[in-house]
Write an enzyme that holds these catalytic residues in place. Structure first.
Site, mmCIF file in Angstrom:
data_model
loop_
_atom_site.group_PDB
_atom_site.id
_atom_site.type_symbol
_atom_site.label_atom_id
_atom_site.label_comp_id
_atom_site.label_asym_id
_atom_site.label_seq_id
_atom_site.Cartn_x
_atom_site.Cartn_y
_atom_site.Cartn_z
ATOM 1 N N LEU A 14 68.727 49.507 42.278
ATOM 2 C CA LEU A 14 67.832 48.355 42.134
ATOM 3 C C LEU A 14 68.383 47.234 43.006
ATOM 4 O O LEU A 14 69.019 46.300 42.542
ATOM 5 C CB LEU A 14 67.750 47.944 40.664
ATOM 6 C CG LEU A 14 66.499 47.178 40.230
ATOM 7 C CD1 LEU A 14 65.234 47.898 40.670
ATOM 8 C CD2 LEU A 14 66.485 47.000 38.734
ATOM 9 N N HIS A 15 68.172 47.382 44.318
ATOM 10 C CA HIS A 15 68.727 46.470 45.295
ATOM 11 C C HIS A 15 67.660 46.130 46.327
ATOM 12 O O HIS A 15 66.822 46.969 46.641
ATOM 13 C CB HIS A 15 69.939 47.125 45.974
ATOM 14 C CG HIS A 15 70.643 46.235 46.936
ATOM 15 N ND1 HIS A 15 71.364 45.128 46.535
ATOM 16 C CD2 HIS A 15 70.728 46.274 48.282
ATOM 17 C CE1 HIS A 15 71.860 44.531 47.611
ATOM 18 N NE2 HIS A 15 71.491 45.199 48.680
ATOM 19 N N ALA A 16 67.672 44.929 46.855
ATOM 20 C CA ALA A 16 66.801 44.462 47.937
ATOM 21 C C ALA A 16 65.333 44.803 47.704
ATOM 22 O O ALA A 16 64.701 44.251 46.828
ATOM 23 C CB ALA A 16 67.304 44.957 49.278
ATOM 24 N N ARG A 17 64.775 45.722 48.500
ATOM 25 C CA ARG A 17 63.341 46.001 48.427
ATOM 26 C C ARG A 17 62.897 46.540 47.069
ATOM 27 O O ARG A 17 61.918 46.039 46.509
ATOM 28 C CB ARG A 17 62.914 46.951 49.547
ATOM 29 C CG ARG A 17 61.395 47.083 49.604
ATOM 30 C CD ARG A 17 60.939 47.989 50.685
ATOM 31 N NE ARG A 17 61.461 47.538 51.972
ATOM 32 C CZ ARG A 17 61.206 48.127 53.114
ATOM 33 N NH1 ARG A 17 60.452 49.211 53.132
ATOM 34 N NH2 ARG A 17 61.704 47.680 54.236
ATOM 35 N N PRO A 18 63.573 47.561 46.500
ATOM 36 C CA PRO A 18 63.140 48.026 45.176
ATOM 37 C C PRO A 18 63.197 46.923 44.120
ATOM 38 O O PRO A 18 62.322 46.828 43.263
ATOM 39 C CB PRO A 18 64.118 49.149 44.843
ATOM 40 C CG PRO A 18 64.656 49.598 46.150
ATOM 41 C CD PRO A 18 64.641 48.389 47.035
#
Length: 87
Positions: A14-18
């Site tokens: 669960l990082h940046a784009r997601p």
């Protein structure tokens, strides 16, 4: 108030784009929504909060919602996670 345990399985966690997709989806609901990892709970509508949990692939988190559309919120967000954040 309802909650559901989910596992993050996409490549980057669960990082940046997601995380951005997740937060945009969470903001569509009136309910208060939180993400809980171990003992830390953050607002699911806050990018900094979600990123601060450092959620990587394979991490189990609890989604918690409280409000008028809590069931729909949990269902929609867990479906998004299950789809590995593909729209």
């Amino acid at each position: 108030m309802i909650s559901k345990e989910v596992v993050i399985n996409n490549q980057v966690g669960l990082h940046a784009r997601p995380a951005t997709f997740f937060i945009q989806k969470a903001n569509e609901f009136k309910s208060s929504i939180w993400v809980e990892k171990e003992e830390r709970r953050v607002n699911a509508k806050s990018l900094l909060g979600v990123l601060s949990l450092g959620i990587v692939k394979g991490t189990s988190v609890k989604l918690i919602a409280d409000g008028a559309d809590e069931e729909e919120a949990i269902e929609t967000l867990s479906d998004l996670i299950a789809s590995d954040f593909t729209e």
